[in-house]
Design an enzyme around this catalytic site. Sequence first.
Site, PDB file in Angstrom:
ATOM      1  CG  HIS A   1      50.050  30.288  35.603  1.00 49.77           C
ATOM      2  ND1 HIS A   1      51.142  31.041  35.940  1.00 49.77           N
ATOM      3  CD2 HIS A   1      49.470  29.906  36.778  1.00 49.77           C
ATOM      4  CE1 HIS A   1      51.217  31.113  37.266  1.00 49.77           C
ATOM      5  NE2 HIS A   1      50.209  30.437  37.799  1.00 49.77           N
TER       6      HIS A   1
ATOM      7  CE  LYS B   1      48.070  33.820  36.338  1.00 56.03           C
ATOM      8  NZ  LYS B   1      46.956  34.148  37.236  1.00 56.03           N
TER       9      LYS B   1
HETATM   10  N1  LIG Z   1      45.831  33.382  45.264  1.00 58.26           N
HETATM   11  C1  LIG Z   1      45.892  32.119  44.811  1.00 58.26           C
HETATM   12  O1  LIG Z   1      46.443  31.220  45.457  1.00 58.26           O
HETATM   13  C2  LIG Z   1      45.272  31.804  43.502  1.00 58.26           C
HETATM   14  C3  LIG Z   1      44.693  32.794  42.783  1.00 58.26           C
HETATM   15  N2  LIG Z   1      44.051  32.527  41.615  1.00 58.26           N
HETATM   16  C4  LIG Z   1      43.373  33.649  40.998  1.00 58.26           C
HETATM   17  O2  LIG Z   1      41.978  33.516  41.249  1.00 58.26           O
HETATM   18  C5  LIG Z   1      41.257  34.117  40.184  1.00 58.26           C
HETATM   19  C6  LIG Z   1      40.254  33.129  39.624  1.00 58.26           C
HETATM   20  O3  LIG Z   1      40.947  32.063  39.018  1.00 58.26           O
HETATM   21  P1  LIG Z   1      40.145  30.843  38.360  1.00 58.26           P
HETATM   22  O4  LIG Z   1      39.228  30.238  39.348  1.00 58.26           O
HETATM   23  O5  LIG Z   1      41.160  30.008  37.691  1.00 58.26           O
HETATM   24  O6  LIG Z   1      39.295  31.641  37.245  1.00 58.26           O
HETATM   25  P2  LIG Z   1      37.917  31.232  36.561  1.00 58.26           P
HETATM   26  O7  LIG Z   1      37.812  32.074  35.340  1.00 58.26           O
HETATM   27  O8  LIG Z   1      37.815  29.750  36.458  1.00 58.26           O
HETATM   28  O9  LIG Z   1      36.816  31.707  37.623  1.00 58.26           O
HETATM   29  C7  LIG Z   1      36.487  33.036  37.858  1.00 58.26           C
HETATM   30  C8  LIG Z   1      35.112  33.058  38.461  1.00 58.26           C
HETATM   31  O10 LIG Z   1      34.808  34.397  38.839  1.00 58.26           O
HETATM   32  C9  LIG Z   1      33.486  34.651  38.476  1.00 58.26           C
HETATM   33  N3  LIG Z   1      33.178  36.065  38.335  1.00 58.26           N
HETATM   34  C10 LIG Z   1      33.341  36.885  37.260  1.00 58.26           C
HETATM   35  N4  LIG Z   1      32.865  38.110  37.540  1.00 58.26           N
HETATM   36  C11 LIG Z   1      32.393  38.051  38.814  1.00 58.26           C
HETATM   37  C12 LIG Z   1      31.785  38.978  39.674  1.00 58.26           C
HETATM   38  N5  LIG Z   1      31.530  40.232  39.275  1.00 58.26           N
HETATM   39  N6  LIG Z   1      31.435  38.585  40.910  1.00 58.26           N
HETATM   40  C13 LIG Z   1      31.646  37.321  41.331  1.00 58.26           C
HETATM   41  N7  LIG Z   1      32.211  36.376  40.556  1.00 58.26           N
HETATM   42  C14 LIG Z   1      32.587  36.756  39.314  1.00 58.26           C
HETATM   43  C15 LIG Z   1      33.294  33.905  37.167  1.00 58.26           C
HETATM   44  O11 LIG Z   1      31.901  33.757  36.945  1.00 58.26           O
HETATM   45  P3  LIG Z   1      31.264  33.768  35.470  1.00 58.26           P
HETATM   46  O12 LIG Z   1      31.642  32.442  34.903  1.00 58.26           O
HETATM   47  O13 LIG Z   1      29.816  33.951  35.746  1.00 58.26           O
HETATM   48  O14 LIG Z   1      31.912  34.922  34.720  1.00 58.26           O
HETATM   49  C16 LIG Z   1      34.011  32.608  37.486  1.00 58.26           C
HETATM   50  O15 LIG Z   1      33.158  31.694  38.150  1.00 58.26           O
HETATM   51  C17 LIG Z   1      42.310  34.588  39.165  1.00 58.26           C
HETATM   52  O16 LIG Z   1      42.591  35.946  39.392  1.00 58.26           O
HETATM   53  C18 LIG Z   1      43.514  33.725  39.510  1.00 58.26           C
HETATM   54  O17 LIG Z   1      44.728  34.285  39.118  1.00 58.26           O
HETATM   55  C19 LIG Z   1      43.995  31.268  41.115  1.00 58.26           C
HETATM   56  C20 LIG Z   1      44.594  30.230  41.766  1.00 58.26           C
HETATM   57  C21 LIG Z   1      45.273  30.411  43.033  1.00 58.26           C
HETATM   58  O1  LIG Z   2      45.388  31.732  37.596  1.00 59.18           O
HETATM   59  C1  LIG Z   2      45.885  30.728  38.147  1.00 59.18           C
HETATM   60  O2  LIG Z   2      45.582  29.577  37.819  1.00 59.18           O
HETATM   61  C2  LIG Z   2      46.816  30.954  39.255  1.00 59.18           C
HETATM   62  N1  LIG Z   2      46.959  32.167  39.695  1.00 59.18           N
HETATM   63  C3  LIG Z   2      47.767  32.588  40.772  1.00 59.18           C
HETATM   64  C4  LIG Z   2      48.820  33.558  40.271  1.00 59.18           C
HETATM   65  O3  LIG Z   2      48.500  34.442  39.468  1.00 59.18           O
HETATM   66  O4  LIG Z   2      49.955  33.461  40.723  1.00 59.18           O
HETATM   67  C5  LIG Z   2      48.291  31.451  41.602  1.00 59.18           C
HETATM   68  C6  LIG Z   2      48.570  30.179  40.877  1.00 59.18           C
HETATM   69  O5  LIG Z   2      49.835  30.223  40.310  1.00 59.18           O
HETATM   70  C7  LIG Z   2      47.494  29.799  39.877  1.00 59.18           C
END
Ligand SMILES: NC(=O)C1=CN([C@@H]2O[C@H](COP(=O)(O)OP(=O)(O)OC[C@H]3O[C@@H](n4cnc5c(N)ncnc54)[C@H](OP(=O)(O)O)[C@@H]3O)[C@@H](O)[C@H]2O)C=CC1
Ligand SMILES: O=C(O)C1=N[C@H](C(=O)O)C[C@H](O)C1
Length: 242
Positions: free
Chosen positions: A131, A135
Site C-alpha cells: 500500500h 496507510k
Molecule cells: N474497505 C475498503 O474497501 C477500503 C477501506 N479503506 C480504509 O478507509 C479508511 C480511510 O482511508 P483513507 O480515506 O485513505 O484515509 P484518509 O486519512 O485519507 O481519510 C480519513 C478521513 O477520516 C477523517 N476522520 C478522522 N477522525 C474522524 C472522526 N472522528 N470522525 C469522522 N471522520 C474522521 C479524517 O478527517 P481529518 O482530516 O479531519 O482528520 C479524514 O478525512 C482507512 O481505515 C482505510 O484502510 C480504504 C480504502 C478502501
Molecule cells: O488504506 C487503504 O488505502 C486501503 N485500505 C483497505 C485495506 O486495509 O485493505 C483496502 C484497500 O486495500 C486500500
Amino acid sequence: MTAIGIYGSSGRMGRAITEQIAIEGATLAGGTDAGGDPAVLARVADVLVDFSTPSALGAHLAAARAARTPLLIGTTGLTQSQHAAIDDAAAEIAILQTGNTSLGVTLLAQLVREAATRLGTDWDIEIVESHHRHKVDAPSGTAILLGEAAAAGRGTILSELRVDGRAGLTGARTEGTIGLSSLRGGSVIGDHTVVFASEGERIELSHLAQDRSIFAKGAVRAALWLADRPAGRYRMGDVLGL
Ligand SMILES: NC(=O)C1=CN([C@@H]2O[C@H](COP(=O)(O)OP(=O)(O)OC[C@H]3O[C@@H](n4cnc5c(N)ncnc54)[C@H](OP(=O)(O)O)[C@@H]3O)[C@@H](O)[C@H]2O)C=CC1
Ligand SMILES: O=C(O)C1=N[C@H](C(=O)O)C[C@H](O)C1
C-alpha cells in the site's frame, strides 16, 4: 432517493465516494471529519458509510444506532473488541463491515477459500500486501479478510493460524500457518497476493487495485443495498450474490 452520509468525507476514500455518488446520480446527505457531529449526520442520512479511523468507530456506531440508520464500515485496523461492538450494534441495525468493497477482492476471497479447502496443509499459505506510504494500519484489512477466507477453507479461524511478519531466528515454518506480510511505499493503491506454496510448485492469486474508484463503486452499491435491510451483520458477498 436514498441519501448517503459519509464519515471521513474529506479523506481519500470520502472524496472518491462523493464523486461516485455524483456519477451514479445518488444523493449525498452530507459528511463529517474529525470534530464533526456524527449524530446529526446519522439523523439526516438514509444510510451511512464510514471510511475514517478506528478511534471514531464507537461514536459512529452509537450515532447510527440512536438514529436507527444502517451503516457500512470500511475503516480498517479494527480490534477484536471493536468487532464485538459491531456484532452488538448489528442486533439493532443493518451493518456491513468489510476490509475491501471491490468486486474483485470479494471474488478473490471466494477463490482463496476454495483453494485452501482443496489444497492440503502441505501447501503453505502466505499473504503479501502493498500500500501507499500514508496507510496507517498493517496488515491491511484486505489481507486479514483474505486470511480469514483461507482459514475458513481450512475449517478454522485466522487467529489460530496467523503469523504476522517475520524477523530474526524464526525457526522453520510451522505447517498449516498463514503468514501475513506488508510493504508500504509511494502511491500504491492496494495490491494483494495469496501464495499457496508446496514442494516444487506454487499458485499465486492476486488482486491489483489500479484506482480508488473500485472501492468507491462497491461502497456506493453496498450502501444502496444496505439501506433497506433489516438488522444484522452483512458481508460484501451478500451484496454481490457471491
Ligand atoms: N474497505 C475498503 O474497501 C477500503 C477501506 N479503506 C480504509 O478507509 C479508511 C480511510 O482511508 P483513507 O480515506 O485513505 O484515509 P484518509 O486519512 O485519507 O481519510 C480519513 C478521513 O477520516 C477523517 N476522520 C478522522 N477522525 C474522524 C472522526 N472522528 N470522525 C469522522 N471522520 C474522521 C479524517 O478527517 P481529518 O482530516 O479531519 O482528520 C479524514 O478525512 C482507512 O481505515 C482505510 O484502510 C480504504 C480504502 C478502501
Ligand atoms: O488504506 C487503504 O488505502 C486501503 N485500505 C483497505 C485495506 O486495509 O485493505 C483496502 C484497500 O486495500 C486500500
